[in-house]
Design a protein around this motif. Sequence first.
Motif, PDB file in Angstrom:
ATOM      1  N   LEU A  43       0.815  -1.321  -0.084  1.00 21.26           N
ATOM      2  CA  LEU A  43      -0.045   0.127   0.015  1.00 21.26           C
ATOM      3  C   LEU A  43       0.765   1.305   0.127  1.00 21.26           C
ATOM      4  N   PRO A  44       0.362   2.397  -0.812  1.00 23.21           N
ATOM      5  CA  PRO A  44       1.254   3.590  -0.957  1.00 23.21           C
ATOM      6  C   PRO A  44       1.310   4.269   0.536  1.00 23.21           C
ATOM      7  N   ILE A  45       2.208   4.753   1.377  1.00 21.45           N
ATOM      8  CA  ILE A  45       2.480   5.619   2.383  1.00 21.45           C
ATOM      9  C   ILE A  45       2.318   6.837   1.975  1.00 21.45           C
ATOM     10  N   LEU A  46       1.249   7.512   2.842  1.00 20.12           N
ATOM     11  CA  LEU A  46       0.820   9.117   2.165  1.00 20.12           C
ATOM     12  C   LEU A  46       1.471   9.872   3.326  1.00 20.12           C
ATOM     13  N   ALA A  47       1.747   9.550   4.262  1.00 14.92           N
ATOM     14  CA  ALA A  47       2.456  10.190   5.666  1.00 14.92           C
ATOM     15  C   ALA A  47       3.174   9.357   6.658  1.00 14.92           C
ATOM     16  N   THR A  48       4.268  10.102   7.264  1.00 14.96           N
ATOM     17  CA  THR A  48       4.674   9.456   8.618  1.00 14.96           C
ATOM     18  C   THR A  48       4.662  10.421   9.473  1.00 14.96           C
ATOM     19  N   ALA A  49       4.094  10.230  10.843  1.00  9.20           N
ATOM     20  CA  ALA A  49       4.277  11.093  11.863  1.00  9.20           C
ATOM     21  C   ALA A  49       5.053  10.507  12.903  1.00  9.20           C
ATOM     22  N   THR A  50       5.645  11.294  13.726  1.00  6.69           N
ATOM     23  CA  THR A  50       6.114  10.791  15.101  1.00  6.69           C
ATOM     24  C   THR A  50       5.191  11.167  16.076  1.00  6.69           C
ATOM     25  N   ILE A  51       4.694  10.216  16.835  1.00  8.86           N
ATOM     26  CA  ILE A  51       3.550  10.195  17.780  1.00  8.86           C
ATOM     27  C   ILE A  51       4.265   9.570  19.068  1.00  8.86           C
ATOM     28  N   ASN A  52       4.338  10.457  20.092  1.00  4.55           N
ATOM     29  CA  ASN A  52       4.823   9.768  21.479  1.00  4.55           C
ATOM     30  C   ASN A  52       6.159   8.889  21.111  1.00  4.55           C
ATOM     31  N   ASP A  53       7.090   9.613  20.389  1.00  2.00           N
ATOM     32  CA  ASP A  53       8.363   9.128  20.117  1.00  2.00           C
ATOM     33  C   ASP A  53       8.395   7.841  19.240  1.00  2.00           C
ATOM     34  N   LEU A  54       7.205   7.648  18.490  1.00  2.00           N
ATOM     35  CA  LEU A  54       7.357   6.411  17.488  1.00  2.00           C
ATOM     36  C   LEU A  54       6.916   6.974  16.455  1.00  2.00           C
ATOM     37  N   ALA A  55       7.674   6.450  15.239  1.00  2.00           N
ATOM     38  CA  ALA A  55       7.078   6.797  13.934  1.00  2.00           C
ATOM     39  C   ALA A  55       5.986   5.913  13.356  1.00  2.00           C
ATOM     40  N   VAL A  56       5.048   6.626  12.932  1.00  2.00           N
ATOM     41  CA  VAL A  56       3.817   5.979  12.704  1.00  2.00           C
ATOM     42  C   VAL A  56       3.313   6.082  11.072  1.00  2.00           C
ATOM     43  N   GLN A  57       3.256   5.309  10.327  1.00  2.00           N
ATOM     44  CA  GLN A  57       2.973   5.359   8.942  1.00  2.00           C
ATOM     45  C   GLN A  57       1.394   5.162   8.562  1.00  2.00           C
ATOM     46  N   TYR A  58       1.257   6.105   7.738  1.00  2.00           N
ATOM     47  CA  TYR A  58      -0.351   6.236   7.321  1.00  2.00           C
ATOM     48  C   TYR A  58      -0.447   5.539   5.838  1.00  2.00           C
ATOM     49  N   SER A  59      -0.999   4.401   5.689  1.00  2.00           N
ATOM     50  CA  SER A  59      -1.063   3.754   4.469  1.00  2.00           C
ATOM     51  C   SER A  59      -2.464   3.771   4.041  1.00  2.00           C
ATOM     52  N   LEU A  60      -2.313   4.385   2.443  1.00  2.00           N
ATOM     53  CA  LEU A  60      -3.956   4.340   2.064  1.00  2.00           C
ATOM     54  C   LEU A  60      -4.185   2.892   1.406  1.00  2.00           C
ATOM     55  N   VAL A  61      -5.584   2.540   2.059  1.00  2.20           N
ATOM     56  CA  VAL A  61      -6.073   1.398   1.480  1.00  2.20           C
ATOM     57  C   VAL A  61      -6.933   1.783   0.269  1.00  2.20           C
ATOM     58  N   LEU A  62      -6.443   1.096  -0.905  1.00  2.00           N
ATOM     59  CA  LEU A  62      -7.007   1.677  -2.240  1.00  2.00           C
ATOM     60  C   LEU A  62      -8.441   1.338  -2.140  1.00  2.00           C
ATOM     61  N   GLY A  63      -9.277   2.186  -2.771  1.00  2.00           N
ATOM     62  CA  GLY A  63     -10.767   2.023  -2.830  1.00  2.00           C
ATOM     63  C   GLY A  63     -11.525   2.002  -1.520  1.00  2.00           C
ATOM     64  N   GLN A  64     -11.081   2.506  -0.639  1.00  2.19           N
ATOM     65  CA  GLN A  64     -11.739   2.619   0.635  1.00  2.19           C
ATOM     66  C   GLN A  64     -11.239   3.984   1.382  1.00  2.19           C
ATOM     67  N   THR A  65     -12.138   4.573   2.107  1.00  3.90           N
ATOM     68  CA  THR A  65     -11.986   5.609   2.994  1.00  3.90           C
ATOM     69  C   THR A  65     -11.128   5.185   4.268  1.00  3.90           C
ATOM     70  N   ARG A  66     -10.010   4.710   4.344  1.00  3.39           N
ATOM     71  CA  ARG A  66      -9.412   4.200   5.590  1.00  3.39           C
ATOM     72  C   ARG A  66      -7.891   4.430   5.269  1.00  3.39           C
ATOM     73  N   PHE A  67      -7.307   4.560   6.463  1.00  2.00           N
ATOM     74  CA  PHE A  67      -5.659   4.345   6.476  1.00  2.00           C
ATOM     75  C   PHE A  67      -5.432   3.269   7.083  1.00  2.00           C
ATOM     76  N   ARG A  68      -4.376   2.584   6.976  1.00  3.85           N
ATOM     77  CA  ARG A  68      -3.690   1.498   7.716  1.00  3.85           C
ATOM     78  C   ARG A  68      -2.402   1.975   8.506  1.00  3.85           C
ATOM     79  N   LEU A  69      -2.677   1.905   9.641  1.00  3.73           N
ATOM     80  CA  LEU A  69      -1.495   2.543  10.253  1.00  3.73           C
ATOM     81  C   LEU A  69      -0.531   1.469  10.863  1.00  3.73           C
TER      82      LEU A  69
END
Length: 127
Positions: A43-69
């Motif tokens: 899945l394509p990763i649209l964003a990466t954020a550091t939350i509470n000292d951990l890097a979290v990747q936001y991947s787009l689930v194609l065809g759905q309105t959701r992110f895979r974390l």
Amino acid sequence: MTPDRYTTRRIRARYIKALNAIPLPIRHTDPPDAALPIDLAGLPILATATINDLAVQYSLVLGQTRFRLTFKDTRPALIGHIINLETDNPRLVIAEPLHTEWALVNEPALTEHAARTWAANTKACGR
């Protein structure tokens, strides 16, 4: 007439040979593509954020309105999904029991970043 008991094996062998001949898209690149990185699930990763000292990747689930974390450097990597991104109330669905406590504590930050990423990467039609 006796049925050939090896027919199933022959069919399966031909099917596997045909599948191996099909050029499938690359799911992981090394080094990662800077323009559109792909996670291990393909899945394509649209964003990466550091939350509470951990890097979290936001991947787009194609065809759905959701992110895979997923975590970038922690194993097991899967956290869960952010759903209902098209509404004003996105919701976190936790998939990995080991990360439940961390995810519940950081749920507001996770959903807020997901909503901002969704808004930045979608277009609204004014018709």
